[in-house]
Design a protein around this motif. Structure first.
Motif, PDB file in Angstrom:
ATOM      1  N   LEU A  14      10.309  79.730  47.456  1.00  0.00           N
ATOM      2  CA  LEU A  14       9.337  80.753  47.832  1.00  0.00           C
ATOM      3  C   LEU A  14       8.010  80.146  48.275  1.00  0.00           C
ATOM      4  O   LEU A  14       7.233  80.789  48.982  1.00  0.00           O
ATOM      5  N   VAL A  70       9.989  87.692  48.741  1.00  0.00           N
ATOM      6  CA  VAL A  70      10.278  88.286  47.440  1.00  0.00           C
ATOM      7  C   VAL A  70      10.782  89.706  47.643  1.00  0.00           C
ATOM      8  O   VAL A  70      10.412  90.389  48.597  1.00  0.00           O
ATOM      9  N   VAL A  81      13.509  87.286  41.697  1.00  0.00           N
ATOM     10  CA  VAL A  81      14.340  86.569  42.667  1.00  0.00           C
ATOM     11  C   VAL A  81      15.779  86.860  42.286  1.00  0.00           C
ATOM     12  O   VAL A  81      16.213  86.514  41.186  1.00  0.00           O
ATOM     13  N   ILE A  88       7.896  87.323  39.507  1.00  0.00           N
ATOM     14  CA  ILE A  88       6.740  87.195  40.393  1.00  0.00           C
ATOM     15  C   ILE A  88       5.832  88.391  40.142  1.00  0.00           C
ATOM     16  O   ILE A  88       6.285  89.546  40.168  1.00  0.00           O
ATOM     17  N   LEU A 103       3.963  83.038  39.880  1.00  0.00           N
ATOM     18  CA  LEU A 103       5.411  82.809  39.943  1.00  0.00           C
ATOM     19  C   LEU A 103       5.843  82.195  38.605  1.00  0.00           C
ATOM     20  O   LEU A 103       5.674  80.990  38.376  1.00  0.00           O
TER      21      LEU A 103
END
Length: 507
Positions: A14, A70, A81, A88, A103
């Motif tokens: 990410l 995301v 995720v 997140i 995160l």
């Protein structure tokens, strides 16, 4: 043995490419979360400290790029995720634009439930408390797997924003065969809790972050229906939770009672006292002190009653290193404030020497106990002490002499209120409890095991023979190893242990 697993690569994917390499170079076991804020360099928060991933401040485009990778954020600004346990969380400005992201690394930790496996498997409704980031959700997740797979129970997880079982429609394998009911809007968590009980016939309900009055009511409803409930709540400790009028009902609640004159005199003159309002929704409470170190209140009702009476709650320290699944590790009693010359100190009912400070800083004594790992604790009550630590200049105080004479507890003195002197005095005093010869050991083991068998068969208290402090300490360890409780009674040469069937109920 605790074994942690995660899919850190999915979280690193990410990040912007220029940050990914720096993040991948970190020790993956130490990474807790990545912090991305507009106008600031990206950082990684580690178990100990933090690491800067770049020196260049992040721009809005960097945050937008991460957010685009995301899934959709829920009403509480959380996302996940898919296929992982990572979380997140977004920070938005007043116009709703994301200006910060956290995160958090999600992990499945097999074996983390071992210290309290016996309590979980026994069907106790269990409340987990602890500061943010200490591992409450991780412990909750592994508890769900153990109950579903090892205990073969029907487990339903109330999963708000994928906190426990991960993001996506298919639950993460970390929860085993437990079922998961997603909660899209955190404001509906209480409704989903009741729906789970009414629609899916669970034997166990798992809930993360009980934080509202409605959720507390739902928890009590579930407990009253005979369903085992394992949950976390907002609060660092049992005492902290009791001060929260929204959530105190989880542990029985608090009410102010006006006493009659006779009862007030019997209690020391107070006309108003605080008492528990009713039975707790959770029969046991676990405070997560740090990863791998837990403080268990085996009877929530009893601990609450003692706290409201201004006394130390009875609880057990349990650590991952000492425990094995299905067997309770050695227990201890914790206590609470303050105020060389005798025989070895006695030990408290759960295996630790209880120390009363007399003119010595209780904070300094606590610090020495903690840093040296001594089997001891400080207590405020002269009637519950096994050892008095006093300044030498105060040794002749009449009050102190009366205490030592009437209770026959050892008195240890230090010349100065210094950490070095306290450390030496306690090390010398506590070492005196060791050194029991082989013949005595054999006789002690036989007597204790016979008493344990009688307690289990008859369910009654069994006294042991009077013995010296070192022998009583050995007796206590054997009793605890058998999963029972021992307490000291008598004084002087008649001081002895009694073996109890279990921890006494409140009342």
């Amino acid at each position: 043995m605790e074994e942690q697993t995660d899919d850190l690569a999915a979280l690193l994917d990410l990040l912007p490419p220029d940050l990914r390499a720096a993040a991948a170079a970190l020790d993956p076991e130490q990474v807790v979360e990545f912090v991305l804020d507009r106008g600031r360099p990206a950082t990684a928060r580690l178990d100990h400290g933090r690491a800067e991933l770049a020196s260049v401040p992040l721009e809005q485009a960097d945050l937008d790029a991460v957010a685009s990778r995301v899934g959709a954020f829920s009403a509480d600004n959380r996302a996940g995720v898919e296929g992982t346990l990572h979380r997140i969380a977004a920070i938005r400005n007043r116009q709703g634009r994301i200006i910060g992201l956290t995160l958090r690394v999600g992990r499945a930790a097999h074996g983390i439930v071992d210290p309290i496996h016996d309590v979980v498997a026994a069907g106790e409704s269990l409340l987990l408390l602890g500061r943010p980031g200490v591992g409450k959700t991780t412990l909750l997740r592994e508890t769900a797997r153990v109950l579903a797979d090892e205990c073969d129970r029907r487990v339903v997880i109330i999963d708000t924003a994928g906190e426990i079982a991960g993001d996506g429609d298919i639950p993460h394998p970390a929860i085993g065969s437990a079922r998961r009911m997603p909660v899209a809007d955190p404001r509906q968590q209480d409704r989903v809790m009741i729906e789970a009980v009414e629609n899916h016939m669970p034997e166990v309900i798992i809930v993360d972050e009980i934080g509202t009055e409605a959720e507390a009511r739902a928890a009590r409803t579930i407990a009253e229906r005979g369903v085992q409930l394992v949950a976390t709540a907002h609060g660092h400790s049992l005492e902290n939770l009791l001060r929260n009028p929204v959530l105190d009902d989880l542990v029985g609640g608090v009410q102010t009672v006006i006493l009659g004159d006779d009862e007030a005199r019997a209690r020391g003159g107070q006309k108003t006292v605080q008492e528990r309002r009713g039975p707790p929704a959770f029969t046991a409470v676990v405070e997560i002190v740090q990863r791998g170190e837990l403080r268990l209140h085996p009877s929530t009702a009893r601990s609450v009653d003692r706290l409201l009476a201004g006394r130390a709650p009875r609880c057990e320290m349990r650590t991952a290193a000492e425990s094995g699944a299905g067997a309770p590790p050695p227990a201890e009693e914790t206590g609470l404030p303050e105020g060389a010359e005798s025989s070895a100190p006695e030990v408290g009912p759960r295996g630790r020497t209880r120390i009363l400070s007399y003119g010595v800083s209780r904070d300094s004594v606590d610090r020495v106990i903690r840093t040296e790992g001594l089997p001891a604790e400080t207590v405020p009550d002269p009637g519950r002490t096994d050892l008095v630590l006093a300044l030498r200049s105060r040794a002749a105080d009449p009050r102190l002499q009366r205490l030592v004479d009437t209770s026959a507890v050892p008195l240890v003195t230090v010349k100065k209120n210094s950490t070095a002197q306290i450390r030496r005095a306690l090390a010398d005093a506590l070492n005196q409890v060791h050194g029991v010869d082989d013949e005595t050991v054999s006789a002690v083991v036989r007597e204790v095991e016979e008493a344990v068998n009688r307690v289990r068969q008859e369910g009654e208290v069994v006294p042991l023979s009077p013995a010296q402090g070192a022998v009583r300490r050995l007796q206590h360890r054997i009793v605890v190893r058998h999963g029972l409780v021992a307490e000291s009674q008598g004084s002087g040469n008649q001081r002895h242990l009694v073996v109890l069937p279990s921890t006494p109920d409140a009342g």
